[in-house]
Write an enzyme that holds these catalytic residues in place. Structure first.
Site, short mmCIF file in Angstrom:
data_model
loop_
_atom_site.label_atom_id
_atom_site.label_comp_id
_atom_site.label_asym_id
_atom_site.label_seq_id
_atom_site.Cartn_x
_atom_site.Cartn_y
_atom_site.Cartn_z
N ALA A 194 8.95 -3.35 3.56
CA ALA A 194 8.45 -4.72 3.69
C ALA A 194 8.37 -5.16 5.14
O ALA A 194 9.37 -5.16 5.85
CB ALA A 194 9.37 -5.68 2.92
N GLY A 209 1.30 -7.64 -0.96
CA GLY A 209 1.28 -6.59 -1.99
C GLY A 209 0.70 -7.09 -3.30
O GLY A 209 0.31 -8.25 -3.42
N ASN A 234 9.94 -11.93 10.13
CA ASN A 234 9.90 -11.11 8.90
C ASN A 234 10.43 -9.69 9.15
O ASN A 234 11.18 -9.14 8.35
CB ASN A 234 8.46 -11.04 8.37
N ASN A 254 -1.27 6.82 11.42
CA ASN A 254 -2.13 5.91 10.65
C ASN A 254 -2.30 6.33 9.20
O ASN A 254 -2.95 7.35 8.91
CB ASN A 254 -3.50 5.80 11.31
N TYR A 264 0.83 -1.22 0.00
CA TYR A 264 0.00 0.00 0.00
C TYR A 264 0.87 1.28 0.00
O TYR A 264 0.83 2.06 -0.96
CB TYR A 264 -0.93 -0.06 1.22
N GLY A 306 -3.83 -5.05 22.36
CA GLY A 306 -2.64 -4.38 21.82
C GLY A 306 -2.88 -2.95 21.38
O GLY A 306 -1.94 -2.27 20.94
N SER A 329 2.35 -5.91 9.51
CA SER A 329 2.11 -4.67 10.25
C SER A 329 0.75 -4.61 10.96
O SER A 329 0.23 -3.52 11.16
CB SER A 329 2.26 -3.48 9.30
N TYR A 359 4.48 -6.23 17.28
CA TYR A 359 4.70 -5.44 16.06
C TYR A 359 5.54 -4.20 16.38
O TYR A 359 6.57 -3.95 15.75
CB TYR A 359 3.35 -5.04 15.45
N ASP A 417 12.23 -12.56 -1.83
CA ASP A 417 12.08 -12.34 -0.39
C ASP A 417 13.25 -11.55 0.19
O ASP A 417 14.41 -11.82 -0.10
CB ASP A 417 11.96 -13.69 0.31
N1 LIG Z 1 -0.41 1.23 7.01
C1 LIG Z 1 -0.09 1.95 8.09
O1 LIG Z 1 -0.95 2.67 8.63
C2 LIG Z 1 1.30 1.96 8.64
C3 LIG Z 1 1.57 2.78 9.75
C4 LIG Z 1 2.85 2.77 10.29
C5 LIG Z 1 3.86 2.01 9.71
N2 LIG Z 1 3.58 1.23 8.63
C6 LIG Z 1 4.68 0.46 8.03
O2 LIG Z 1 4.77 0.81 6.66
C7 LIG Z 1 5.20 -0.30 5.88
C8 LIG Z 1 4.22 -0.52 4.74
O3 LIG Z 1 2.92 -0.73 5.25
P1 LIG Z 1 1.69 -1.05 4.28
O4 LIG Z 1 0.45 -0.66 4.98
O5 LIG Z 1 1.99 -0.50 2.93
O6 LIG Z 1 1.75 -2.64 4.25
P2 LIG Z 1 1.55 -3.64 3.03
O7 LIG Z 1 1.32 -4.97 3.65
O8 LIG Z 1 0.54 -3.13 2.09
O9 LIG Z 1 2.98 -3.60 2.30
C9 LIG Z 1 4.06 -4.38 2.69
C10 LIG Z 1 4.73 -4.92 1.43
O10 LIG Z 1 5.90 -5.65 1.80
C11 LIG Z 1 5.90 -6.92 1.12
N3 LIG Z 1 6.65 -7.85 1.95
C12 LIG Z 1 6.38 -8.24 3.22
N4 LIG Z 1 7.32 -9.10 3.66
C13 LIG Z 1 8.22 -9.25 2.66
C14 LIG Z 1 9.41 -10.00 2.51
N5 LIG Z 1 9.87 -10.81 3.47
N6 LIG Z 1 10.08 -9.92 1.34
C15 LIG Z 1 9.63 -9.10 0.33
N7 LIG Z 1 8.51 -8.37 0.42
C16 LIG Z 1 7.80 -8.45 1.57
C17 LIG Z 1 4.44 -7.27 0.95
O11 LIG Z 1 4.19 -8.19 -0.10
C18 LIG Z 1 3.84 -5.89 0.66
O12 LIG Z 1 3.89 -5.59 -0.72
C19 LIG Z 1 5.31 -1.48 6.85
O13 LIG Z 1 6.64 -1.61 7.22
C20 LIG Z 1 4.46 -1.03 8.05
O14 LIG Z 1 4.92 -1.61 9.24
C21 LIG Z 1 2.33 1.18 8.08
O1 LIG Z 2 -13.09 -2.55 12.45
C1 LIG Z 2 -12.39 -1.82 13.15
C2 LIG Z 2 -11.03 -1.58 12.87
C3 LIG Z 2 -10.32 -0.75 13.73
N1 LIG Z 2 -10.91 -0.20 14.81
C4 LIG Z 2 -10.13 0.69 15.70
O2 LIG Z 2 -9.69 1.78 14.92
C5 LIG Z 2 -8.42 2.24 15.39
C6 LIG Z 2 -7.43 2.24 14.24
O3 LIG Z 2 -7.19 0.89 13.89
P1 LIG Z 2 -6.42 0.44 12.54
O4 LIG Z 2 -6.99 1.18 11.39
O5 LIG Z 2 -6.46 -1.05 12.51
O6 LIG Z 2 -4.95 0.99 12.77
P2 LIG Z 2 -3.94 0.76 14.00
O7 LIG Z 2 -4.18 -0.49 14.72
O8 LIG Z 2 -3.94 2.03 14.81
O9 LIG Z 2 -2.55 0.56 13.26
C7 LIG Z 2 -2.15 1.26 12.09
O10 LIG Z 2 -1.44 2.41 12.48
C8 LIG Z 2 -0.24 2.13 13.19
C9 LIG Z 2 0.41 3.48 13.52
O11 LIG Z 2 -0.37 4.21 14.44
C10 LIG Z 2 0.66 1.28 12.31
O12 LIG Z 2 1.86 0.99 12.94
C11 LIG Z 2 -0.01 -0.02 11.91
O13 LIG Z 2 0.82 -0.74 11.03
C12 LIG Z 2 -1.30 0.32 11.23
O14 LIG Z 2 -2.01 -0.89 10.96
C13 LIG Z 2 -8.02 1.27 16.52
O15 LIG Z 2 -8.37 1.85 17.74
C14 LIG Z 2 -8.90 0.04 16.28
O16 LIG Z 2 -9.22 -0.67 17.45
C15 LIG Z 2 -12.24 -0.42 15.10
O17 LIG Z 2 -12.78 0.07 16.09
N2 LIG Z 2 -12.95 -1.23 14.24
#
Ligand SMILES: NC(=O)c1ccc[n+]([C@@H]2O[C@H](COP(=O)([O-])OP(=O)(O)OC[C@H]3O[C@@H](n4cnc5c(N)ncnc54)[C@H](O)[C@@H]3O)[C@@H](O)[C@H]2O)c1
Ligand SMILES: O=c1ccn([C@@H]2O[C@H](COP(=O)(O)OP(=O)(O)O[C@H]3O[C@H](CO)[C@@H](O)[C@H](O)[C@H]3O)[C@@H](O)[C@H]2O)c(=O)[nH]1
Length: 323
Positions: free
Chosen positions: A72, A34, A90, A168, A10, A283, A75, A139, A49
């Site tokens: 990667a 992904g 991972n 987020n 993403y 968590g 999460s 995590y 990988d």
């Molecule tokens: N989405 C959020 O709100 C959020 C918030 C804080 C931090 N992050 C961090 O940002 C990064 C990206 O998050 P995202 O939401 O895009 O997640 P995502 O799951 O969409 O993207 C992760 C990508 O990494 C690839 N991947 C995972 N393990 C791998 C491996 N061993 N080798 C090669 N590829 C691998 C997956 O296929 C995927 O394409 C993560 O490190 C996550 O911890 C995300």
């Molecule tokens: O169906 C749902 C889904 C989520 N939540 C709540 O909504 C909030 C946000 O949840 P979510 O969107 O799952 O994000 P987080 O758990 O806060 O985690 C995201 O944001 C973090 C940074 O703050 C990143 O590290 C993580 O990878 C990413 O998944 C949390 O309080 C959840 O409990 C609900 O109440 N209902």
């Protein structure tokens, strides 16, 4: 050339879309979460990988890689509590393999996707980078361990790195080509919007007894395009030698409760949600809101898109890709 690991995910795919306008990009992704279609066609794609040292060595021998952006990881907070092994394997062990091969090949510049989850339950309302890190789930701990490895690699091997602690992430690319598509989806905003589109029957609110004004968890939502811009700026600063090591928060600075997010989704879409109140999710900290002034001061980055814009762009994406 820039190596983007996890560039089919993403956030990574959004950064790649902006990065290919400026640099040559090679993406390494094992497609575990992904999508191949999300990778911009101007980037070279390698399926493999992160933990496979032979694949990494071949990449560094084949391409003139100057810097690595590392997205990667697994999460999901709840999943990490149920299966910590998956996360340490991972997120930590595979990243150590990467750092080892980078060191062997004298690749020094690195940008790491870290998280607000490293702060745990902070005792301040607004979190800055000096707020103590004390993660409360595997995590968050896995991400903090990598941050600590990076600091040691900087001291001992001269590694130059930027740690970006995202709050987020939400929203989609402005053209509608790419957006958030996790399977299964667990994130709040896409789940609310999928429900309002009729894909899910209801939306669950996890926990109503948190110490927040309306009892539901508060988060700081940041548009994925704003995140992408921070990566471009951090990469340029590393390449220019403007910074050697840095850690930055990336958020909007405003907190919204789960209930407020659902209400804003209702306003943006003009539809009414069917809300189910449920138990707390293990968590989850009650409140995570960022102070991102440090990156604003040092790199001139600022979040430009507020909560309505974030939800509107996610809504556009979900409507386009309902199926
Ligand atoms: N989405 C959020 O709100 C959020 C918030 C804080 C931090 N992050 C961090 O940002 C990064 C990206 O998050 P995202 O939401 O895009 O997640 P995502 O799951 O969409 O993207 C992760 C990508 O990494 C690839 N991947 C995972 N393990 C791998 C491996 N061993 N080798 C090669 N590829 C691998 C997956 O296929 C995927 O394409 C993560 O490190 C996550 O911890 C995300
Ligand atoms: O169906 C749902 C889904 C989520 N939540 C709540 O909504 C909030 C946000 O949840 P979510 O969107 O799952 O994000 P987080 O758990 O806060 O985690 C995201 O944001 C973090 C940074 O703050 C990143 O590290 C993580 O990878 C990413 O998944 C949390 O309080 C959840 O409990 C609900 O109440 N209902």
């Amino acid at each position: 050339m820039i190596l983007v690991i996890g560039g089919a995910g993403y956030i990574g795919s959004h950064v790649v879309k902006d990065l290919v306008k400026r640099k040559q990009v090679v993406v390494l992704d094992n497609l575990s979460t992904g999508h191949r279609w999300a990778v911009d066609e101007k980037a070279t794609f390698v399926e493999g990988d992160l933990g496979d040292e032979r694949v990494l060595q071949a990449l560094f021998e084949t391409y003139p890689i100057r810097a690595v952006l590392h997205f990667a990881a697994f999460s999901l907070v709840g999943e990490s509590v149920r299966n910590p092994m998956k996360y340490y394997e991972n997120n930590v062990a595979a990243t150590l393999s990467l750092l080892k091969v980078m060191h062997k090949n004298k690749i020094e510049k690195f940008i790491f996707s870290s998280t607000a989850a490293t702060y745990g339950i902070p005792d301040v309302e607004i979190i800055d980078e000096t707020t103590p890190t004390n993660p409360i789930n595997p995590y968050g701990r896995s991400k903090l361990m990598v941050e600590q490895m990076l600091a040691d690699f900087a001291t001992s091997f001269g590694m130059k790195y930027v740690v970006l602690r995202y709050f987020n992430a939400a929203g989609a690319y402005e053209t509608g080509e790419i957006g958030e598509k996790h399977d299964p989806e667990t994130h709040l905003i896409p789940l609310v919007l999928q429900h309002l589109l009729g894909v899910q029957e209801s939306i669950s609110v996890f926990g109503t007894d948190y110490p927040t004004p309306d009892g539901t968890c508060i988060r700081d939502y940041i548009h994925v395009t704003d995140l992408a811009d921070a990566h471009i700026k951090a990469l340029q600063a590393l390449i220019d030698g403007k910074i050697e090591t840095a850690t930055y928060n990336l958020g909007n600075g405003n907190g919204y409760s789960v209930k407020e997010i659902i209400e804003t989704c209702e306003k943006v879409t003009g539809r009414k949600a069917n809300i189910k109140f449920a138990e707390r999710r293990t968590g989850d900290p009650a409140r995570l809101v960022a102070n991102s002034k440090k990156i604003e001061r040092e790199l001139g980055w600022k979040a430009l898109i507020g909560i309505k814009g974030i939800i509107q762009s996610a809504w556009n994406w979900h409507q386009l890709h309902k199926k």
